[in-house]
Design an enzyme around this catalytic site. Sequence first.
Site: not given
Length: 610
Positions: A214, A216-220, A436, A439
């Site tokens: 997963g 980075p930062g997903t809680g592994k 902008e 868009h």
Amino acid sequence: MENRNNNNKNPKKDNKKDKFYYIILGIVAVLLVAVIIVFTINNNQNSEDKEIAYTELIKMIDNNEVEKIEMTVGSTTLKVTLVGEEEEGEHTTIIPSTEAFMELINQKVQEGKEINLEQKSVNPIVTFSSTFFSMLPTLLLIALIIMLFKMQGLGEKGKVYSPDTDNRTNVTFADVAGLDEEKEELQEIVDFLKKPDKYKKMGAKIPRGVLLCGKPGTGKTLIAKAIAGEASVPFISMSGSEFIEMFAGLGASRVRKLFERAKKIAPCIIFIDEIDAIGARRTSGGGAETENNQTLNQLLVEMDGFETNETIIVLAATNRPEMLDKALLRPGRFDRQITVASPDIKGREAILKIHAKDKNLAPDINLREIAGDTAGFTGAELSNILNEAAILATRYGHPAIEQIDIENAVKKVTVGIEKNSRVISDKDKKLTAYHEAGHAIVSKFLETAEDVKEVSIIPRGVAGGYTMYKTIEDKYYVSKREMEERLVTLLGGRAGEKVALDDISTGASNDIEVATKIARDMITVYGMNEKIGPISLKKDEPYEDLMMGEDIENVIGEEVKKMVSLAYVTAQKILLENMDILHAVAQTLIEKEKISGEEFESFFVNRNNN
Ligand code: ADP
Ligand code: ZN
């Protein structure tokens, strides 16, 4: 974004050798300082009023005040005797360089000056001792570096949290929000660790390795710690990049030591973060790659070498499982893979709830709404947002964290901090405003596009302006229609510049990059192109090139071009039909720099009334 400061503070070091080396290191450092001090003092003593400055000496020579100059070959310190002095060589002068000084003297002699210059050859003993002493600091420094090298090899950098020390990991599954299925799957591992005998009696093989995949930062890391916490076993962690950073040949020995240590404290968990750093496919190259291979081989050997009575589970994390050497994924190694996905809206709300616990939130804050605004955010980013919000609330003197603080924190994390201070020229402002507005307006005429939440021409991070959309639901599948319309909104920026100002700028480069990638993925990954059909052209293996023939690249190129051009034309068409709104929105942006979703909507309401 990684937030790994929770429990990593006091890793238990049980290494006496380390202590010994620290003591020696200390002694060497003290000696080094002492030598430097002695040298400085010596030099100062010499210089006390006995030293004549170089320019002063030259003046004195001109005034015939110098009786004699002694020069030692290879030294830049002269011994000077002045006229009328009894003792010889009382004074010293440091010259910038021997050659320059000799040249000067020669010149003076040619001009008719009489100079008594005595050149001495070198006294071998004196030279040796003085070179030795002048090199002493260097030698000590070298010794110091060697010590550091040794320590790198001996120190075991892995961190141990053990249930019978104060450093235990007290993270449990309750601290991990969302990820319910993952937790359920990993509950089995917790059971293995708690009651290994039960499983062994039944003849069940204990799993060796679990690969957590997963972003980075997903809680592994968090979930790996939680497993250790749930099973109350020690947790040793190490990052793959730590092996790579080390001096040659040490990676493999570090792996061996890590496992030796684990065997001593088993049952336990070994966590290897960023395993792709060592576990990338083995190559036959030399240098750093061979070094890498050795480390990986050692890891394979260790994982195969467990005794059945050792309950050690190796958890590893990676964002790129496809990069890993296939040997790592064989049975008995990392034969289980668990994907840790970015949280969905419910997961995000749960994560926000956990991290809001220790924060001072105003009572009217709606975490569900924030969860709705943060599709695609990882747990680490969400926890970061609440922290940023707390900082902003403090800075602005709010009594508690308010909704506005959170909104600003979200923006800060997504697009970088608002750069109000940057002076923007009127020309740039106008360009950005039409870009902008382009868009935003284009999206209004597309069925699948999300509603506009905010349009701004205040630069943030690298972007000159931005258009934010409301994202309400998480999407697991994206349709072809949606992707095509996304291309149109992306090109709406450039189209706005083109139709209003009849010129285009570099400001659209990122939009164009993203659009090109989407178009290409539609063809090569999602098989959405009619000419090519539902075929995957992702190139994981080199032979896949041959499979499709050489001109496939040309066809892909042609089709990408066609799709992006069509999107550009569509965007221009929409804007040309709505020039009045384009000018109105751009003008408002130039004046106010930022307009909300509701304000933006009002441009269309007025028009319908007309
Ligand atoms: P990874 O190892 O996947 O890079 P980490 O486990 O280091 O991510 O996550 C970093 C931080 O983000 C955690 O310490 C935690 O504060 C927060 N976090 C991530 N995922 C979650 C989650 N599911 N529940 C609660 N907090 C989370
Ligand atoms: Zn743009």
